[in-house]
Design a protein around this motif. Structure first.
Motif, mmCIF file in Angstrom:
data_model
loop_
_atom_site.group_PDB
_atom_site.id
_atom_site.type_symbol
_atom_site.label_atom_id
_atom_site.label_comp_id
_atom_site.label_asym_id
_atom_site.label_seq_id
_atom_site.Cartn_x
_atom_site.Cartn_y
_atom_site.Cartn_z
ATOM 1 N N CYS A 178 4.805 5.179 -7.023
ATOM 2 C CA CYS A 178 4.226 4.229 -6.063
ATOM 3 C C CYS A 178 4.224 2.759 -6.487
ATOM 4 N N PRO A 184 5.203 -5.521 1.112
ATOM 5 C CA PRO A 184 5.252 -4.087 0.800
ATOM 6 C C PRO A 184 5.350 -3.220 2.059
ATOM 7 N N PHE A 216 0.364 6.196 1.650
ATOM 8 C CA PHE A 216 1.636 6.858 1.401
ATOM 9 C C PHE A 216 1.639 8.182 2.155
ATOM 10 N N VAL A 226 -1.347 0.789 -2.492
ATOM 11 C CA VAL A 226 -1.210 0.414 -1.089
ATOM 12 C C VAL A 226 -1.533 -1.074 -0.974
ATOM 13 N N ASP A 227 -0.789 -1.781 -0.146
ATOM 14 C CA ASP A 227 -0.986 -3.223 0.008
ATOM 15 C C ASP A 227 -2.211 -3.487 0.886
ATOM 16 N N ASN A 264 5.795 -0.433 -4.658
ATOM 17 C CA ASN A 264 5.244 -0.956 -3.412
ATOM 18 C C ASN A 264 4.549 -2.300 -3.633
ATOM 19 N N VAL A 268 4.392 -0.118 2.399
ATOM 20 C CA VAL A 268 3.240 0.764 2.584
ATOM 21 C C VAL A 268 1.974 -0.078 2.492
ATOM 22 N N TRP A 269 1.287 -0.202 3.619
ATOM 23 C CA TRP A 269 0.066 -0.997 3.624
ATOM 24 C C TRP A 269 -1.141 -0.201 4.102
#
Length: 127
Positions: A56, A65, A71, A23-24, A59, A67-68
């Motif tokens: 993933c 990205p 998910f 995740v960002d 991302n 998705v920050w």
């Protein structure tokens, strides 16, 4: 949606926790390690490199990205299950996945080391 057994829910939770690496946002490796309590180091490594990372990792490859925060759990499970099913469709698909997993061991090495450090610290704390 089909009913999930307790073992399936536990696996989904582990996968969701591992997806946090991609995740960002700032990664909380300690929290992830706590969510994986009860899994062996070998099983966590397998889940990380063979199930979660292949779905993933992209991302983190984009400038912005998509998705920050997190998910989507249903999407994550479906994508992982698709990859697992694809392995059984033939040698070429299995070979492609093996190559990707090898590259991910290189590309995600620092993430894995940070997570492993927290997993080891947690295990030593309980010893």
């Amino acid at each position: 949606m089909r009913h999930k057994t307790p073992a399936r829910k536990r696996l989904s939770s582990a996968r969701q926790a591992l997806s946090e690496v991609f995740v960002d946002n700032q990664v909380n490796y300690r929290w992830i390690a706590q969510q994986l309590e009860g899994y062996s180091l070998e099983e966590v490594e397998r889940l990380f490199y063979q199930e979660v990372a292949p779905v993933c990792y992209s991302n983190l490859l984009t400038p912005a990205p998509p998705v920050w925060k997190m998910f989507d759990p249903q999407w994550l499970e479906e994508e992982i299950e698709k990859r697992i099913a694809a392995k059984s469709r033939g040698r070429y698909a299995a070979f492609k996945q093996k190559i990707l997993c090898g590259w991910l061991r290189y590309a995600c090495f620092d993430h894995w080391q940070a997570l492993k450090k927290e997993l080891d610290a947690l295990r030593n704390q309980h010893s």
